[in-house]
Design an enzyme around this catalytic site. Structure first.
Site, PDB file in Angstrom:
ATOM      1  N   ARG A  57      49.335  28.848  46.649  1.00 48.91           N
ATOM      2  CA  ARG A  57      48.769  30.019  47.337  1.00 48.91           C
ATOM      3  C   ARG A  57      48.979  29.933  48.847  1.00 48.91           C
ATOM      4  O   ARG A  57      49.079  30.957  49.511  1.00 48.91           O
ATOM      5  CB  ARG A  57      47.284  30.159  47.029  1.00 48.91           C
ATOM      6  CG  ARG A  57      47.058  30.627  45.632  1.00 48.91           C
ATOM      7  CD  ARG A  57      45.614  30.983  45.411  1.00 48.91           C
ATOM      8  NE  ARG A  57      45.487  31.660  44.138  1.00 48.91           N
ATOM      9  CZ  ARG A  57      44.351  31.786  43.472  1.00 48.91           C
ATOM     10  NH1 ARG A  57      43.236  31.302  43.980  1.00 48.91           N
ATOM     11  NH2 ARG A  57      44.309  32.415  42.328  1.00 48.91           N
ATOM     12  N   LYS A 110      41.392  39.490  23.623  1.00 48.89           N
ATOM     13  CA  LYS A 110      40.484  40.585  23.267  1.00 48.89           C
ATOM     14  C   LYS A 110      41.059  41.964  23.560  1.00 48.89           C
ATOM     15  O   LYS A 110      41.617  42.184  24.634  1.00 48.89           O
ATOM     16  CB  LYS A 110      39.202  40.459  24.089  1.00 48.89           C
ATOM     17  CG  LYS A 110      38.356  39.282  23.721  1.00 48.89           C
ATOM     18  CD  LYS A 110      37.136  39.324  24.598  1.00 48.89           C
ATOM     19  CE  LYS A 110      36.146  38.246  24.268  1.00 48.89           C
ATOM     20  NZ  LYS A 110      35.107  38.208  25.288  1.00 48.89           N
ATOM     21  N   GLY A 145      47.682  35.808  35.427  1.00 46.71           N
ATOM     22  CA  GLY A 145      46.851  35.094  34.457  1.00 46.71           C
ATOM     23  C   GLY A 145      47.664  34.228  33.506  1.00 46.71           C
ATOM     24  O   GLY A 145      48.560  33.495  33.918  1.00 46.71           O
ATOM     25  N   GLY A 198      43.124  39.340  37.478  1.00 50.19           N
ATOM     26  CA  GLY A 198      42.280  40.538  37.429  1.00 50.19           C
ATOM     27  C   GLY A 198      42.865  41.683  38.245  1.00 50.19           C
ATOM     28  O   GLY A 198      42.840  42.842  37.819  1.00 50.19           O
TER      29      GLY A 198
END
Ligand code: AMP
Length: 396
Positions: A37, A203, A353, A376
Site C-alpha cells: 500500500r 454469499k 478482496g 468493499g
C-alpha cells in the site's frame, strides 16, 4: 465526468496534502509485514516531489478506540521510516495531526520535503467528519489530493470534510485513485462488448446489488462460488449440506427470471463429504449434491464452459472465487477462470478482496488490466454507486 489528477496541477513551491491509505499490516513487534500500500502511492508522491512541491501525507491505521491510543499498532512512525527508505529521502514524522508538532513541522517544510502526520483516527474528529478538524487540516495546504481508494466509501474528515473545506483551492485525485475510477467506473459504464462478469464468493446477500447492476449492463453474468447453491435450490435442486441462504431463494428466482438470457449457472459441482482437502470427493450435476456432501467448487465442465465464455469477451469483470480456492483441489475452478482471464486479450478488471488474492496466488496478476486495491470500495462501484468523496474533487 473525469476528475483532475495530480498531473493536472502546478505544484512547484506548493504544499500538497495527500490522503493516502497506509493502513498496512504490522506484526507483533510493530514491523510492517506487507508494504504494497505504501509502494503503490510512490508514483503520486514522486510526481509532486520531482516538480518541487512540498508533501504532507495523512492516513489512518487500524481502529484505535481512544483508550488504546498509545499502542504501537496505531502509530505511523514505522511507516514514516519505511517510506523514507522507499523514496531514499528524509520523511519527517509529526507526532500529532493538527497539534503543535504538526503545525511547526508544516511551517518549516521545504520544496521536496515530506511530512507524514500521525494516525488520523487518533483524533475523534476523523470518523465524525468534524468540520473544525477538517478545516485545521485544510489550512495546512494549497492543494488537496485523494489517493486512498480503499477508504473512499467512508465520508471521514480527511476524505470529505477536508476537500470541502479547501474551498476554491485545487482538489485532485492521485494516480492510484484515478486508475481505479477509470476501470471500475468509466470502463464498466462504456464497455467493449461482449462484456462478461464473473461473480462468486460465499454469499448471494453480499452481492445482490452487484448482480442486479451487472445483469443490466453485461452480456453474460457467470455465477460460481457458494452463492451458486442458493440459485440451485431456487431451481428445485438438492444441495446437500452446502453453504446456502434459504431466505434468498425468492430473490434468486427473480434474478434468474430477469437474467434468463444473461445469467449462466454452473452445470456441475465438485463436492466433498467435509470441509477438508482430504475429504471424500465427487463430481455431480449441479443441483444433485448428495445429502452428506457439500459443494466446494464449480465442476470441470462448468470451469471449461466459463473459460470458453471468457475467451469471447472484450471486457471482463471478476469478483469472488469460484470455490474454496484456499484449499486444493477445490482451487481448480478459480484457477481455470483466472487462467482464462490471463489468456484473454479483453480489458480485465479484478474487483479486489479474495479475487485479487486469488489472481496473485496463481501468478496471473501481471496478465490482467487492473487488480483493484479496494475490496468493499470496488464492490460499491460494481453496484453502480458513486462516492461523494470523489464527487467533491475537481472535474477536468
Ligand atoms: P466472499 O468474501 O463473499 O468473496 O467469499 C470468499 C470466500 O468464499 C472464500 O474464502 C472462499 O473459500 C469461500 N467460498 C467460495 N466457494 C465456496 C463454497 N463452495 N463453499 C464454501 N465456501 C466457499
Amino acid at each position: 465526468m473525469a476528475k483532475k489528477t495530480i498531473a493536472d496541477v502546478e505544484v512547484a513551491g506548493q504544499t500538497v496534502l495527500i490522503r493516502v491509505d497506509f493502513n498496512v499490516p504490522l506484526d507483533e513487534q510493530g514491523n510492517i509485514t506487507d508494504d504494497r500500500r505504501i509502494r503503490m502511492t510512490l508514483p503520486t508522491l514522486t510526481s509532486v516531489l520531482d516538480r518541487g512541491g512540498k508533501l504532507i501525507l495523512m492516513s489512518h491505521l487500524g481502529r484505535p478506540t481512544g483508550a488504546d491510543s498509545d499502542a504501537f499498532q496505531f502509530t505511523l512512525q514505522a511507516i514514516a521510516n519505511r517510506l523514507g527508505e522507499l523514496l531514499d529521502r528524509e520523511v519527517v514524522f509529526a507526532t500529532d495531526t493538527v497539534g503543535t508538532d504538526a503545525q511547526s513541522k508544516v511551517t518549516s517544510l521545504q520544496p521536496g520535503g515530506i511530512l507524514l502526520l500521525e494516525n488520523l483516527r487518533l483524533n475523534p474528529g476523523e470518523k465524525k467528519g468534524d468540520s473544525d478538524f477538517s478545516q485545521a487540516l485544510a489550512n495546512m495546504a494549497d492543494i488537496y489530493c485523494n489517493d486512498a481508494f480503499g477508504s473512499c466509501a467512508k465520508p471521514d474528515a480527511s476524505l470529505f470534510g477536508v476537500p470541502k473545506a479547501m474551498g476554491n483551492r485545487p482538489k485532485v485525485t492521485g494516480f492510484l485513485l484515478a486508475k481505479e475510477i477509470a476501470y471500475l467506473t468509466d470502463t464498466i459504464s462504456n464497455p467493449d462488448r461482449p462484456f462478461v462478469a464473473i461473480l462468486g464468493g460465499a454469499k448471494v446477500s453480499d452481492k445482490i446489488t452487484v448482480i442486479e447492476n451487472l445483469l443490466d449492463q453485461c452480456d453474460k453474468v457467470l455465477i460460481g462460488g457458494a452463492m451458486a447453491y442458493t440459485f440451485a435450490l431456487a431451481s428445485g435442486g438438492t444441495i446437500g449440506k452446502s453453504l446456502v441462504e434459504p431466505d434468498k431463494v425468492d430473490l434468486a428466482q427473480k434474478l434468474m427470471a430477469r437474467g434468463k438470457d444473461t445469467l449462466v449457472l454452473p452445470v456441475d459441482t465438485h463436492c466433498g463429504d467435509n470441509f477438508h482437502s482430504d475429504c471424500r470427493k465427487q463430481i455431480v450435476n449441479a443441483g444433485e449434491i448428495p445429502a452428506n456432501f457439500e459443494g466446494l467448487d464449480i465442476g470441470p465442465q462448468t470451469a471449461a464452459h466459463f473459460a470458453e465464455i471468457v475467451a469471447t469477451a472484450k471486457t471482463v469483470v471478476w469478483n469472488g472465487p469460484m470455490g474454496v480456492f484456499e484449499m486444493p483441489p477445490f482451487d481448480h475452478g478459480t484457477q481455470t477462470v483466472a487462467q482464462a482471464i490471463a489468456n484473454s486479450s479483453a480489458t480485465s478488471i479484478i474487483g479486489g478482496g479474495d479475487s485479487a488474492a486469488a489472481i496473485q496466488q496463481f501468478g496471473f496478476a501481471d496478465q490482467v488490466s487492473h487488480v483493484s486495491t479496494g475490496g468493499g470500495a470496488s464492490l460499491a462501484l460494481l453496484e453502480g454507486k458513486a462516492f461523494e468523496t470523489v464527487a467533491v474533487l475537481d472535474d477536468v
